[in-house]
Design an enzyme around this catalytic site. Structure first.
Site, PDB file in Angstrom:
ATOM      1  N   ASP A 195       0.770  -1.127   0.049  1.00 47.92           N
ATOM      2  CA  ASP A 195       0.077   0.043   0.053  1.00 47.92           C
ATOM      3  C   ASP A 195       0.974   1.009   0.005  1.00 47.92           C
ATOM      4  OD1 ASP A 195      -2.039   1.586   0.284  1.00 47.92           O
ATOM      5  OD2 ASP A 195      -1.924   1.712   2.565  1.00 47.92           O
ATOM      6  N   THR A 251      -0.143   4.751   0.854  1.00 44.15           N
ATOM      7  CA  THR A 251      -0.439   5.776   2.132  1.00 44.15           C
ATOM      8  C   THR A 251      -0.271   4.909   3.644  1.00 44.15           C
ATOM      9  OG1 THR A 251      -2.117   6.812   0.562  1.00 44.15           O
ATOM     10  CG2 THR A 251      -1.814   7.456   2.950  1.00 44.15           C
ATOM     11  N   LYS A 271     -15.895  18.189  -0.158  1.00 39.50           N
ATOM     12  CA  LYS A 271     -14.550  17.959  -0.368  1.00 39.50           C
ATOM     13  C   LYS A 271     -14.017  16.524  -0.919  1.00 39.50           C
ATOM     14  CE  LYS A 271     -12.383  16.775   3.663  1.00 39.50           C
ATOM     15  NZ  LYS A 271     -12.268  16.559   4.828  1.00 39.50           N
ATOM     16  N   GLY A 298      -4.656   3.807  -3.817  1.00 42.44           N
ATOM     17  CA  GLY A 298      -5.973   4.210  -4.435  1.00 42.44           C
ATOM     18  C   GLY A 298      -5.777   5.722  -4.683  1.00 42.44           C
ATOM     19  N   ASP A 299      -4.368   6.006  -4.486  1.00 42.28           N
ATOM     20  CA  ASP A 299      -4.038   7.516  -4.655  1.00 42.28           C
ATOM     21  C   ASP A 299      -4.308   7.808  -6.618  1.00 42.28           C
ATOM     22  OD1 ASP A 299      -3.971   8.940  -2.654  1.00 42.28           O
ATOM     23  OD2 ASP A 299      -2.052   8.910  -2.212  1.00 42.28           O
ATOM     24  N   ARG A 337      -5.202   4.209  -8.288  1.00 40.00           N
ATOM     25  CA  ARG A 337      -6.734   4.175  -7.983  1.00 40.00           C
ATOM     26  C   ARG A 337      -7.312   3.010  -8.112  1.00 40.00           C
ATOM     27  NH1 ARG A 337      -7.599   9.059  -7.251  1.00 40.00           N
ATOM     28  NH2 ARG A 337      -7.436  10.715  -8.559  1.00 40.00           N
ATOM     29  N   ASP A 370      -1.714  -0.953   5.929  1.00 40.35           N
ATOM     30  CA  ASP A 370      -1.877  -0.491   7.086  1.00 40.35           C
ATOM     31  C   ASP A 370      -3.388  -0.351   7.314  1.00 40.35           C
ATOM     32  OD1 ASP A 370      -2.068   2.083   5.483  1.00 40.35           O
ATOM     33  OD2 ASP A 370      -1.865   3.269   7.381  1.00 40.35           O
ATOM     34  N   ASN A 381      -8.642  -0.646   3.831  1.00 38.73           N
ATOM     35  CA  ASN A 381      -8.552  -1.048   2.444  1.00 38.73           C
ATOM     36  C   ASN A 381      -7.584  -2.045   2.016  1.00 38.73           C
ATOM     37  OD1 ASN A 381      -6.623   0.528   2.995  1.00 38.73           O
ATOM     38  ND2 ASN A 381      -6.743   1.691   1.043  1.00 38.73           N
ATOM     39  N   ASP A 382      -6.655  -2.255   2.978  1.00 40.53           N
ATOM     40  CA  ASP A 382      -5.721  -3.201   2.531  1.00 40.53           C
ATOM     41  C   ASP A 382      -5.882  -4.875   2.978  1.00 40.53           C
ATOM     42  OD1 ASP A 382      -4.090  -1.189   1.650  1.00 40.53           O
ATOM     43  OD2 ASP A 382      -3.566  -0.743   3.384  1.00 40.53           O
TER      44      ASP A 382
END
Lengths: 1508, 353
Positions: A432, A434, A781, A905-906, A1019, A1045, A1048-1049
């Site tokens: 991952d 982030t 946002k 996912g970034d 993404r 971490d 989502n992982d």
């Protein structure tokens, strides 16, 4: 009582009514009633069918689990059978018991039956005792928890009494106080909080330390008096117990038939702690093992490691070997019997009845007996030993001080006990980004508001300073004073926020890491608050604008439209900061005392929840009537009255009708009347409230620092950023947010809705009523890709629209720029809703909220409906700093031959830049970017890339082929292949990934990815992550490791062979799912390269040794069969035979298996390529196994025949001969182990000595103990006799030596002539440790002779110098293929036209500004395929709009950006392939038609010169 | 409980040599350098030992004679052909004549050797009852099941000693006659038949059942001898200390041999004039031929041998030591070559560095 009865009957109709529809629900629903109610059955015995049904349900309730925790598996009685039953699930145990039982058959028995059972019983007993102990400790902890106390409402005493946790039942009412742990899953019915709120800390559940808000069930929050359980007659219908922590659905059916939805906000989960709330009460919904916490507790995980799988396979080979040996023996015995049966041989023993045994029967008996005798081949102690070794390995990994993180006081945790050796064989790492590669500590860096960028240079400087200071670390302690002075002078424009903690300020200035640590330890329980994140130096320009707004508004706030006085830009700035401050879920607390609520009540108690609410609030009648802050209740009542009497039983249809009606009259009223400024002030303004109140509050704020508890670090970062601009979030309640501004004072926004963040929408919104304008505003946002698509389309006709468009394109440019810098970008947007729009939306939203079945989906749709037509305010760039040592770790891991894939996912640009920053992508390597818009395009692109990669490889054939053969007897071939020419890296975005993961394309994708040095998937969703891992795992048959971490992982971690969780910022979910939990990414290096290697090498060697040992031992017995007529007799005494493995020869191998270090840790870290031995399974591969077996056979031959010949023709008896053979075997084993052991500690010596001693002492005692006890062997005094026999010593000396001579010889020869990498590493380590005092030499020895690392480093130093001339040379030969991909061709929206050039320029500027960084030629082979016309400019990728360059394979290190935007789909791909073919042919010698755009050259040259 | 995991004190691991895996260690590297001296030393030592063994084994004199009686191999063939099967005529005897040109140094042992006789086959090897042999009265009456089919006689009496091993007791007997000079009378050489069994076997493991009225015969009353035996167990020898279960021949026989070819000690010659060994002269061994081995292709040998410190004559061990020793030396030389070459390379590397 009567009332209850009534209520029950009243309830009956709706219950009956919903039956038909509810039938399919029955399976997944449960009904909970108050336990205080008397059982239904007694109450109305005359009830009909439906009552009976309910009775049934009631019965169900009774059967529900109570809250007793019982994690024990056994009771005293059931222990033995149950435990045995479980143990027999292991096939090996069954096998051994079978063999032991076989001994009870007289015809085939080989040993004394009791004796044969001994080892099995021993093994079973050891396991059983271990289980018993574990169970007992579980029982003890259960007991402790079960006897915790809790206040439960007692029916008899009509009040809350203290009960044990275990006595709580479903339907009970419990009352909990602050800081109490919740005993069961409780539906929140009442709270001391006036808003019906309750805060819980879920650290026990998911490790997240921020407070979560829970709400009292709707309908109960309005209760005036204290909640009385006796009056609770509602029935709760909810889901069957499940383990989904983030979901709870159900509804509560009141006695009057009204229904209200329940959701997870109403549920207090067992194990959480009540915080910040005095007392709450609720009804128990799930108790005991049905609570979500316990359902989630799946206990430790058991995985089979690859080595163990391989070992099991070899065990099967051994079984086969055993059967073969036995068969061979059986046939031999049959023949032998036939040969002698007719001949009246004196040694032939007839059957009991005197008839002679038929050869066939004899063969069958012999077969079975042989299996018993040779059972040692499948070692009973193998599994036990392996388990012991693994436990010790886990212990050592846990204990490694180098894996201990001081900052968080956490060490590495091994959660899976039996896959340690897998760590040494990993081939692919899926990481991952982030929080794994980065700190997940978000620091606000830059922002752009309404098209103007605020670069925050001072802030950047501050960060740089911070970093420097961090590097200086503790040794500068004496200099602290000076540093702090420098800090204060240097940051003169560092305008501090009013309420800032003094201690934090000072520590920030000194920048001492130790201090930082201390503070972070102190404030550890607060999520995401390192000083670095908190202190932001504002950009002066922006600050000025903000204060201007502030002043302006303060001046104008009493006027009718205060915001109208601002210029659009300033109003955007204002909105921007308001959005930053309130568009989040940050909870404000103060560090010391529990949160004090600001008790300024407004007339609204809760967000708009019902249509009535809405009507109440927004009908002009209410506005006209005015309102007072205390008039809430009366207003409520009056509205009830004034509305209509049928309101309570309002049907939805009615409501809507009514709503429309009201709106109809309301609209004109608003238009004409609006809000009076008075009212606005009463509602929105508080600072001027009461003169005596405010100073106190101010004073209070001086000494208390506000602490923000955010669910994600981004949110906190943004709130802190806004605070730096004096726009401070001071309070957040569920229905209001207060923001403090220097001039305006406190603004209180009425919070109507919060649409939380989710990963699909990728945005969050709040709906508020603006206190200044009284408009309903939506602040959104979210990720730029999403938000940019949701903006209000603006026409290019009027000036305003054009301006907007310009702002957008500018913002987009800045966003790209941020992404290039590796910042996380967020867009902030706003929407002003008219009352009608809001009403419309509200109606559907309420429906969605009330729905039970597809609530999530409906809410999602509802949110999507709201978040459209947005007005862009600005964007922020948040930096997520790399964790310490990430680039180094990645470099090492890569050297170790690990393929690292980053799944994030970034967005693509951010990911790429982080990848560059952490050296995942290298600047002198190509990047293949795969962005496809359709399945076909993706297929074509894949083909294209494959073709390209292959053609590339064919040019570097020698290395390529070599890399396949690199078995690795020396350093040279193995390492050059991977390093000489870097293979390209692949970047793929989520959409393309989805296509590429389709069945038809996955092979191609995988093949391409395999060729690439690293792969970056941007993404990607959690599901995609796990799919990628699964694909690699299953298709490439590779060992995979996933590290992450966050939640989502989790799926990825679970799918991978080894899952590693980072116990970092984002809670414990990843850790819970993982096999290993590390505090930081950088510990992965040591975990894999050192411990992984050790574990693998130790275990592999031990397993091999085990096989060797048993085969060799069995070989001895087998050879003997040739001399005893294959009659399955053994010359080795049964005791030795049975206990040899278990006792005599087990300890040394255990010690070696636990402690042996083939290469010291520092050497492994220095030469990570040594890790490859594990990947290639060098230590334990099939040929090693078979070689081992052959060696074992040879050794057993030697060990058999030397005593055979030595005692040939002598008067030796069976066991007097067998004992030396046993002793010889023991010595051979020990010496063999000695050859295999690489590290001799005193423990090894002791273990070997102990083994020998044990054997002889047991033999002596056994041979003395009883003269006649152990038929058929009669070992009496054998050992004693032997010890007086020189022949014994002579054979014991020569046989092991002769047996091991060849092994030693070949090992030594190989070690000298063709040393493996491991041996070289060992030599080096030895040399460097020997010459430890000669630093000059040690540094030289860092690189072994001919080692690639030397070459590599040379190449690296040479690189830049060489690249310059090549640079020039290749400029002439460069070739750019610019395929027409004009926006017109692809049919993109016209907006692109204006955007494109702008963005290009900006990009180049951005590149130019980065000249301080290393040379960054964009060597991206960016293949773009704008497949469909819906493509938006926002999603175009960074180098692509530029003329992206097609890399020329032949021009080694030089790289060109080649623009290759494809017109559309396939056609363009064909063009591309043609062009690339051309290039291959011409080898870059001819000039292509369009020359390189000038800017590119300039920028490149500029960078090059800048570099020198 | 899972959720109580989080809150613990300091997690810092102990920094000890053991937990950090930093125990002082010897790390030998298996390469030519380290094995070179090993091979040479071992080789030299082994060759030395081997030579010693070889010579001491060569110093042992052995005389052996195959008296199986295969046709044309001497006068025992008569006996052999006379009675095939398990009950040869009791009085067949044959002789082996030999002469010693010089003294056969003592102590001289007389062995008999059987070959192709599988005393170690499983069904045979287990067919005994150690409890019975240790004189346990109950076991005497109730032999163990392992003895079947030699557990009970045809008449239902318990067999003592039971089992196949006892049943197949070797029952040839030898007498040795010595003629100092040709023409002189043959003198019988006394054979010491005592202490041929292990001391512990004779004194501890094998015990006669308690005497009944001082009579061994009565003690064995109610038992039957094994089917192949012609006399009951208590009449194996007239010597009361050598009869019954503690008959030395029987005890020796009951220690089952390891290999199908085995010898067993029959007697020692150490009395009177023969304590120094067998003097030169002519001898003959009178063999009472009872034991049938030709049926299954077995052989019977009679052997005179003296022994050295390392036991009987067996040149193998000496040769083995010599071979292994010389192999070690050979490997040592190979290592030396490798070492020299490798060392050069290594030095070069060092120079380069």
């Amino acid at each position: 009582m009567e009332r209850e009865l009534e209520a029950a009957e009243e309830f009956a109709p709706p219950g009956r009514r919903r039956r038909p529809g509810g039938r399919r629900w029955e399976g997944r629903m449960r009904t909970v009633r108050s336990s205080l109610l008397p059982p239904l059955g007694t109450e109305d015995p005359a009830a009909g069918g439906p009552k009976g049904e309910k009775l049934l349900m009631r019965g169900c309730t009774q059967h529900l689990a109570d809250n007793r925790l019982k994690t024990t598996k056994y009771t005293l009685l059931s222990f033995l059978p149950k435990n045995l039953f479980e143990q027999f699930h292991r096939l090996a145990n069954v096998y051994f018991v079978f063999i032991a039982l076989l001994n009870f058959v007289p015809a085939v028995n080989a040993f004394q039956p009791g004796l044969a059972l001994a080892p099995v019983l021993f093994i079973l007993a050891v396991t059983a005792i271990k289980d018993l102990w574990e169970d007992y400790s579980r029982h003890r902890s259960d007991h402790e928890i079960n006897h915790l106390g809790c206040l439960v409402f007692s029916r008899e005493e009509k009040k809350y009494v203290t009960r044990y946790w275990k006595e709580i039942r479903v339907g009970d009412f419990v009352r909990l106080h602050c800081n109490e742990i919740i005993p069961a899953d409780v539906l929140l019915l009442s709270s001391s909080d006036p808003d019906g709120l309750c805060h819980i800390e879920t650290a026990n559940l998911d490790g997240e330390t921020n407070l979560k808000r829970r709400q009292v069930v709707r309908g109960f929050s309005e209760l005036v008096s204290e909640f009385n359980p006796l009056t609770f007659t509602s029935v709760i219908e909810c889901e069957k117990p499940n383990n989904d922590l983030s979901r709870f659905r159900g509804c509560i059916i009141h006695s009057n038939g009204e229904k209200a939805g329940l959701h997870k906000e109403n549920l207090l989960l067992r194990g959480c702690t009540i915080r910040n709330t005095e007392a709450v009460a609720g009804i128990v919904i799930y108790a005991g093992h049905e609570t979500k916490a316990l359902l989630n507790n799946s206990g430790p995980r058991y995985k089979r490691s690859q080595l163990e799988r391989q070992m099991n396979c070899d065990v099967l080979w051994c079984v086969l070997l055993l059967v073969c040996m036995s068969l061979f023996s059986a046939v031999g015995h049959g023949l032998w019997v036939r040969r002698y049966q007719e001949k009246e041989a004196l040694f032939d023993v007839p059957e009991a009845d005197g008839s002679s045994l038929s050869p066939a029967t004899a063969a069958v008996y012999s077969f079975l007996t042989m299996i018993i005798v040779l059972q040692v081949l499948i070692p009973i102690s193998l599994y036990v030993s392996i388990e012991i070794v693994k436990v010790c390995q886990v212990y050592f990994i846990n204990q490694d001080i180098e894996l201990y993180d001081e900052e968080t006081d956490s060490q590495l945790q091994c959660r899976a006990l039996n896959i340690t050796e897998d760590l040494g064989q990993i081939q692919y790492i899926f990481s991952d980004k982030t929080g794994t590669l980065t700190e997940n500590k978000m620091v606000f860096r830059r922002c752009t508001v309404s098209g103007i960028e605020y670069s925050h240079d001072a802030n950047a400087q501050r960060l740089a300073r911070y970093q420097e200071a961090e590097e200086e670390e503790e040794e500068v302690m004496p200099k602290v004073g000076t540093v702090s002075q420098h800090g204060s002078t240097g940051s003169h424009q560092n305008i501090r926020v009013t309420h800032k903690n003094q201690s934090i300020k000072c520590h920030r200035r000194t920048g001492s890491l130790a201090e930082a640590k201390r503070v972070s330890m102190l404030s550890k329980h607060t999520a995401f608050s390192s000083p670095m994140e908190k202190d932001i130096t504002p950009d002066p320009k922006l600050l000025e604008k903000v204060s201007e707004c502030d002043r302006c508004l303060a001046f104008a706030r009493h006027q009718e439209h205060p915001l109208a006085h601002l210029s659009p830009e300033l109003s955007d700035v204002f909105d921007f900061f308001i959005a930053l401050t309130i568009c989040n879920t940050v909870v404000v607390t103060s560090p010391d005392q529990p949160r004090q609520k600001v008790r300024v009540r407004f007339e609204l108690k809760s967000p708009v929840k019902t249509i009535e609410d809405f009507l109440r609030r927004f009908t002009p009648s209410r506005l006209a009537s005015g309102c007072s802050s205390i008039g809430n209740l009366t207003a409520n009542k009056s509205s009830h009255k004034s509305g209509s009497s049928f309101l309570p039983s309002l049907s939805p249809d009615n409501m809507i009708l009514r709503l429309e009606e009201k709106l109809g009259q309301g609209a004109p009223a608003i238009a004409s009347n609006g809000y009076s400024s008075q009212a606005a002030q009463a509602e929105g303004w508080t600072p001027q409230c009461t003169p005596e109140k405010c100073p106190r509050k101010e004073a209070k704020q001086q000494d208390r620092e506000l602490r923000y508890e955010a669910e994600s670090p981004d949110e906190a970062a943004l709130v802190y950023a806004a605070r730096a601009y004096s726009c401070t979030l001071v309070d957040r309640l569920h229905d209001q947010v207060s923001v403090e501004l220097p001039h305006l004072g406190r603004l209180t926004f009425e919070l109507l809705h919060t649409l939380g963040f989710d990963s699909i929408r990728k945005r969050m919104s709040v709906v508020i009523r603006h206190p200044l304008t009284d408009e309903i505003n939506v602040y959104t946002k979210g990720a730029d890709s999403v938000v940019m698509d949701l903006l209000l389309p603006c026409s290019s006709d009027d000036a305003r629209g054009r301006h907007q468009k310009k702002i957008r394109s500018k913002t987009q440019n800045y966003l790209n720029l941020y992404a290039v810098e590796g910042l996380r970008t967020l867009c902030i947007a706003k929407r002003v809703l008219s009352k009608e729009e809001y009403a419309c939306w509200l109606q559907s939203h309420i429906e969605a909220e009330a729905s039970v079945e597809s609530r999530e989906e409906l809410l999602f749709q509802s949110a999507v409906r709201l978040e459209t037509n947005l007005h862009l305010l600005g964007a922020t760039g948040i930096e997520d700093r790399l964790q310490d040592g990430v680039p180094e770790t990645i470099a090492k891991l890569r050297q170790a031959g690990l393929q690292i894939w980053v799944l994030t996912g970034d967005k693509q640009e951010t990911a790429i830049n982080i990848a560059y920053a952490c050296k995942l992508l290298d600047h002198d390597e190509e990047v293949i970017t795969l962005n496809a818009e359709s399945q076909e395009a993706c297929a074509a692109l894949l083909d294209q890339c494959l073709h390209y990669v292959q053609s590339r490889n064919s040019q570097s054939t020698p290395e390529y082929t070599e890399s396949n053969v690199s078995v690795g007897f020396s350093f040279i071939p193995a390492s050059t292949s991977s390093d000489s020419s870097p293979s390209p890296s692949l970047v793929i975005d989520g959409r393309s990934l989805a296509y590429a993961l389709e069945k038809s394309l996955e092979d191609k994708f995988l093949f391409l990815a395999k060729q690439c040095r690293s792969v970056l998937c941007c993404r990607s969703t959690p599901l995609q992550k796990s799919m990628v891992v699964k694909l690699v795992r299953s298709k490439l048959k590779a060992m995979t490791l996933a590290i992450g971490d966050g939640a989502n992982d989790v799926s990825m971690i679970q799918v991978a062979d080894v899952g590693v969780g980072i116990s970092g910022q984002e809670g414990m979910q990843a850790v819970m799912a993982s096999d290993f939990a590390v505090p930081r990414f950088r510990y992965l290096e040591r975990l894999l390269i050192v411990h992984g290697h050790w574990c693998y090498s130790r275990l592999a060697n031990m397993v091999l040794y085990f096989f060797y040992k048993n085969t060799m031992f069995v070989g001895l017995l087998f050879w003997f069969q040739f001399y005893c007529g294959f009659s399955a007799s053994a010359m080795i005494d049964q005791w030795y035979l049975i206990f040899f493995n278990l006792l005599f020869s087990s300890l040394p191998q255990l010690v070696t298996g636990v402690l042996d270090k083939d290469i010291p840790a520092d050497m492994l870290l220095r030469e990570p390529q040594l890790y490859k031995s594990g990947q290639n399974m060098e230590e334990y591969r099939p040929q090693a196994f078979w070689l081992n077996m052959v060696d074992a056979a040879f050794q057993s031959l030697v060990c058999f025949f030397i005593p055979y010949l030595a005692y040939y023709d002598s008067d030796v008896d069976v066991f007097t001969w067998g004992t030396p053979v046993t002793a010889i075997a023991l010595f051979t084993f020990l010496l063999h182990l000695g050859i295999e052991t690489k590290t001799w500690t005193w423990l090894n010596w002791v273990a070997c000595g102990f083994s020998t001693f044990l054997f002889f002492s047991v033999a002596l005692i056994y041979n003395t103990s009883c003269a006649t006890c152990y038929p058929p062997s009669n070992p009496y005094w054998t050992m004693q006799t032997l010890l007086g026999d020189p022949l014994f010593y002579l054979t014991c000396l020569i046989a092991p030596v002769a047996a091991l001579m060849p092994r030693l010889f070949f090992k030594a020869l190989l070690g000298s002539l063709f040393p493996t990498q491991l041996q070289l590493g060992r030599q080096l380590a030895k040399k460097s440790s020997n010459k430890f005092h000669a630093p000059k030499e040690t540094s030289a020895q860092r690189q072994p002779p001919g080692d690639s690392a030397t070459e590599l480093s040379e190449k690296k130093t040479m690189g830049p110098f060489e690249s310059l001339p090549r640079d020039c040379a290749s400029q002439t030969s460069q070739l750019t293929q610019q395929l027409a991909c004009s926006p017109e061709a692809s049919g993109e929206p016209s907006a692109v036209d204006t955007n494109m050039p702008l963005r290009e320029n900006k990009l180049l500027e951005g590149l130019g500004t980065q000249a301080s960084g290393p040379l960054r030629p964009e060597e991206a082979v960016s293949v773009e395929c704008p497949g469909d016309s819906r493509r938006k400019p926002t999603s175009t990728t960074q180098p692509a709009p530029l003329s992206s360059l097609f890399h020329l394979p032949s021009i080694g290190s030089l790289n060109w950006i080649s623009s290759l935007s494809l017109a559309s789909g396939l056609g363009s791909v064909l063009q591309l392939s043609r062009s690339s073919l051309q290039m291959d042919k011409q080898d870059g010698e001819f000039l292509s038609s369009p020359p390189q755009p000038d800017q590119d050259l300039h920028s490149l040259q500029g960078q090059a010169t800048g570099y020198f | 409980m899972t959720w109580s995991v989080s809150a613990r004190g300091a997690h810092q691991p102990d920094n000890t040599a053991f937990t950090q895996q930093r125990l002082p260690a010897w790390q030998p590297l298996l390469s030519a350098g380290i094995t070179l001296p090993l091979f040479f030393c071992a080789g030299l030592a082994f060759i030395g030992l081997g030579l010693g063994l070889f010579y001491s084994s060569n110093g042992i004199k052995e005389l052996e004679y195959d008296y199986t009686g295969n046709p044309g191999t001497g006068n025992c063939s008569l006996c052999a052909t006379e009675g095939q099967g398990r009950s040869p005529p009791p009085n067949c005897s044959c002789a082996w004549h030999f002469s010693l040109p010089e003294l056969l140094p003592g102590p001289v042992y007389l062995y008999y050797e059987l070959s192709n006789f599988y005393q170690n086959n499983r069904r045979y090897g287990v067919s005994r009852d150690d409890a019975q042999l240790s004189g346990l009265a109950s076991a005497l009456r109730h032999p163990a099941n392992e003895c079947a089919p030699y557990q009970l006689s045809a008449t239902g009496l318990p067999i003592a000693p039971c089992g196949a091993i006892a049943n197949s007791l070797f029952n040839d007997s030898f007498t040795l006659w010595y003629q100092r000079r040709p023409g002189e009378r043959y003198v019988e050489v006394p054979l010491d038949r005592t202490a041929i069994a292990w001391w512990t076997d004779y004194h501890v493991k094998f015990r006669n059942p308690p005497l009944v009225n001082g009579s061994l015969k009565l003690a064995f009353s109610g038992t039957a001898p094994p089917p192949n035996w012609h006399r009951p167990v208590y009449e194996l020898s007239p010597d009361p200390n050598n009869t019954g279960f503690i008959n030395q021949d029987f005890v020796v026989w009951m220690r089952t041999a390891a290999l199908p070819t085995f010898r067993k000690l029959y007697a020692r010659i150490r009395q009177g004039n023969y304590s120094a060994g067998l003097p030169r002269g002519a001898y003959f061994v009178n063999i009472t031929y009872n034991y049938p081995v030709r049926a299954f292709g077995g052989h019977k040998l009679i052997i005179f041998s003296n022994i050295s410190w390392m036991g009987g004559k067996n040149p193998f061990l000496g040769i083995a030591y010599l071979v292994v020793g010389s192999l070690c030396i050979l490997m040592g030389f190979v290592m030396l070559v490798v070492y020299i070459r490798y060392q050069d390379q290594d030095d070069d590397d060092n120079d380069d560095e």
